[in-house]
Design an enzyme around this catalytic site. Structure first.
Site, PDB file in Angstrom:
ATOM      1  N   LYS A   1      20.437 -16.303  21.620  1.00  0.00           N
ATOM      2  CA  LYS A   1      21.771 -16.255  21.278  1.00  0.00           C
ATOM      3  C   LYS A   1      22.088 -14.720  21.224  1.00  0.00           C
ATOM      4  CE  LYS A   1      21.614 -20.298  19.639  1.00  0.00           C
ATOM      5  NZ  LYS A   1      22.121 -21.412  20.578  1.00  0.00           N
TER       6      LYS A   1
ATOM      7  N   ASP B   1      22.994 -17.909  25.204  1.00  0.00           N
ATOM      8  CA  ASP B   1      23.900 -18.583  24.601  1.00  0.00           C
ATOM      9  C   ASP B   1      24.990 -17.772  23.864  1.00  0.00           C
ATOM     10  OD1 ASP B   1      25.633 -20.320  23.243  1.00  0.00           O
ATOM     11  OD2 ASP B   1      23.973 -21.521  22.120  1.00  0.00           O
TER      12      ASP B   1
ATOM     13  N   GLU C   1      25.526 -19.895  28.289  1.00  0.00           N
ATOM     14  CA  GLU C   1      26.359 -20.819  27.743  1.00  0.00           C
ATOM     15  C   GLU C   1      27.434 -20.451  26.812  1.00  0.00           C
ATOM     16  OE1 GLU C   1      24.691 -24.769  26.230  1.00  0.00           O
ATOM     17  OE2 GLU C   1      24.727 -23.622  24.127  1.00  0.00           O
TER      18      GLU C   1
ATOM     19  N   ASP D   1      29.580 -25.757  25.742  1.00  0.00           N
ATOM     20  CA  ASP D   1      29.040 -26.238  24.470  1.00  0.00           C
ATOM     21  C   ASP D   1      30.489 -26.717  23.563  1.00  0.00           C
ATOM     22  OD1 ASP D   1      27.806 -27.037  22.240  1.00  0.00           O
ATOM     23  OD2 ASP D   1      26.361 -25.178  22.249  1.00  0.00           O
TER      24      ASP D   1
ATOM     25  N   LYS E   1      26.864 -32.409  22.140  1.00  0.00           N
ATOM     26  CA  LYS E   1      26.417 -32.311  20.639  1.00  0.00           C
ATOM     27  C   LYS E   1      26.933 -33.651  19.981  1.00  0.00           C
ATOM     28  CE  LYS E   1      24.402 -27.855  19.549  1.00  0.00           C
ATOM     29  NZ  LYS E   1      25.088 -26.878  20.514  1.00  0.00           N
TER      30      LYS E   1
END
Ligand code: MG
Length: 369
Positions: A165, A193, A218, A241, A265
């Site tokens: 992240k 991400d 991402e 995402d 997800k």
């Protein structure tokens, strides 16, 4: 077969360590998960789990799963849980939208369908590919050295894929990427991400500064339009995402060529029935996959592996086991676990292949019958 009773069990899942989302802008210390148990007149019981991470991550929250169940569960009583598309249509008539709140109920219906068929859900989703899926770590935002230290902890558990992240200031992000790539081991994949943290100009600046590196980014920006701006001015693969919620989103990403990877997800898209539809058009478009849930323990993680293994192995980049971040376990010894950095569906299972130990999750907060 008819649904005779639906029970709802909340569970607080403390994180082993505090977790900061990309940009360090949101801190999480515990998750609010919900287990759903569906019983039938045939005596077959199915389980599902829904956990939208925290209430500041998505337009979703743990209490919303249970509030929606108060409307959805009575409507499902008396219906055949094996007819999963009809069950989802019934949920949509009863409560339009609120996809995340439907996932646990949908998973529990697939669990029952699999037990009736004597087959794992992955087979019912089209056919289980035997190869396990590499598990991605989830590396909280920090200094480059702190982040490498976290990666090293996952390396001890054989992880070879890392979801890192980033997304503070662009110069620091460039430093982080260069530092972590310089310390990347052979055979490892790191994807960066953003969790929507960059503005398009920042994304373009950082990605083009490291365009000599083979890396994946991402969800660089807040919206699909912003991500499209980034796509048109950069070269590295982009995974979508948080903006991938509905089948319309999936079609839009494909047709507008916004990303090359889908992070599906199952909690966010509304369960396995809807995830299957997104999977199918993405396979047709040559999209690659990360298959995850938004949070939760081994029940959510196991449902995730059934979807993952319904996808050819060369199209799978990785999965995630949120169970490794939390300190309680609703089904010790059961379900999908970390096997040398890989996850797979439970052996010889019919249905989901995992059920919570009710003595560990306490009393139901609501029972509908
Ligand atoms: Mg992500």
């Amino acid at each position: 077969m008819q649904i005779t009773r639906i029970s709802v069990f909340p569970q607080t899942q403390p994180l082993r360590k505090p977790y900061w989302l990309s940009g360090g802008r949101l801190k999480f210390e515990q998750l609010d998960s919900t287990f759903v148990k569906i019983e039938t007149d045939d005596g077959i019981t199915g389980w599902g789990e829904g956990c939208p991470w925290g209430n500041t991550y998505l337009p979703a929250f743990g209490g919303g799963v249970r509030a929606a169940a108060h409307l959805l569960a009575p409507a499902l009583l008396g219906h055949d849980p094996r007819k999963v598309d009809k069950i989802n249509a019934l949920m949509d008539i009863t409560l339009p939208g609120h996809l995340y709140a439907k996932s646990a109920l949908d998973i529990a219906c697939w669990d029952i369908l699999g037990q009736c068929a004597g087959m794992p859900i992955a087979d019912l989703l089209g056919g289980c590919h035997p190869e396990p899926t590499p598990i991605a770590s989830s590396i909280s935002t920090g200094t480059p050295e702190e982040m490498l230290s976290l990666i090293n902890e996952y390396r001890k558990k054989d992880y070879k894929v890392h979801s890192v992240k980033i997304g503070a200031d662009p110069q620091l992000d460039i430093e982080r990427i260069r530092f972590l790539e310089a310390n990347r081991n052979p055979g490892e994949l790191i994807f960066y991400d953003l969790n929507r943290a960059w503005l398009p100009a920042e994304a373009i600046e950082v990605m083009n500064s490291v365009s000599n590196l083979t890396v994946i980014f991402e969800q660089p920006c807040e919206t699909l339009d912003q991500c499209l701006t980034v796509r048109q001015k950069t070269t590295q693969p982009i995974s979508i995402d948080e903006n991938l919620v509905t089948l319309d989103d999936a079609q839009s990403i494909i047709h507008r060529r916004i990303g090359e990877i889908f992070n599906i997800k199952i909690g966010r898209v509304g369960g396995l029935t809807r995830a299957r539809r997104i999977r199918d058009i993405a396979i047709n478009a040559g999209i690659k996959f990360l298959i995850m849930d938004t949070g939760g323990g081994v029940v959510a993680d196991t449902a995730t592996q059934h979807l993952a293994q319904s996808i050819p192995v060369d199209m799978r980049i990785g999965t995630w086991l949120c169970q490794e971040l939390i300190s309680n376990d609703a089904a010790p010894g059961q379900g999908s676990r970390n096997l040398n950095g890989f996850a797979k569906v439970p052996d010889h299972c019919a249905g989901l292949g995992v059920a919570p130990d009710e003595s560990l999750i306490g009393e139901a907060s609501a029972v509908y019958q």
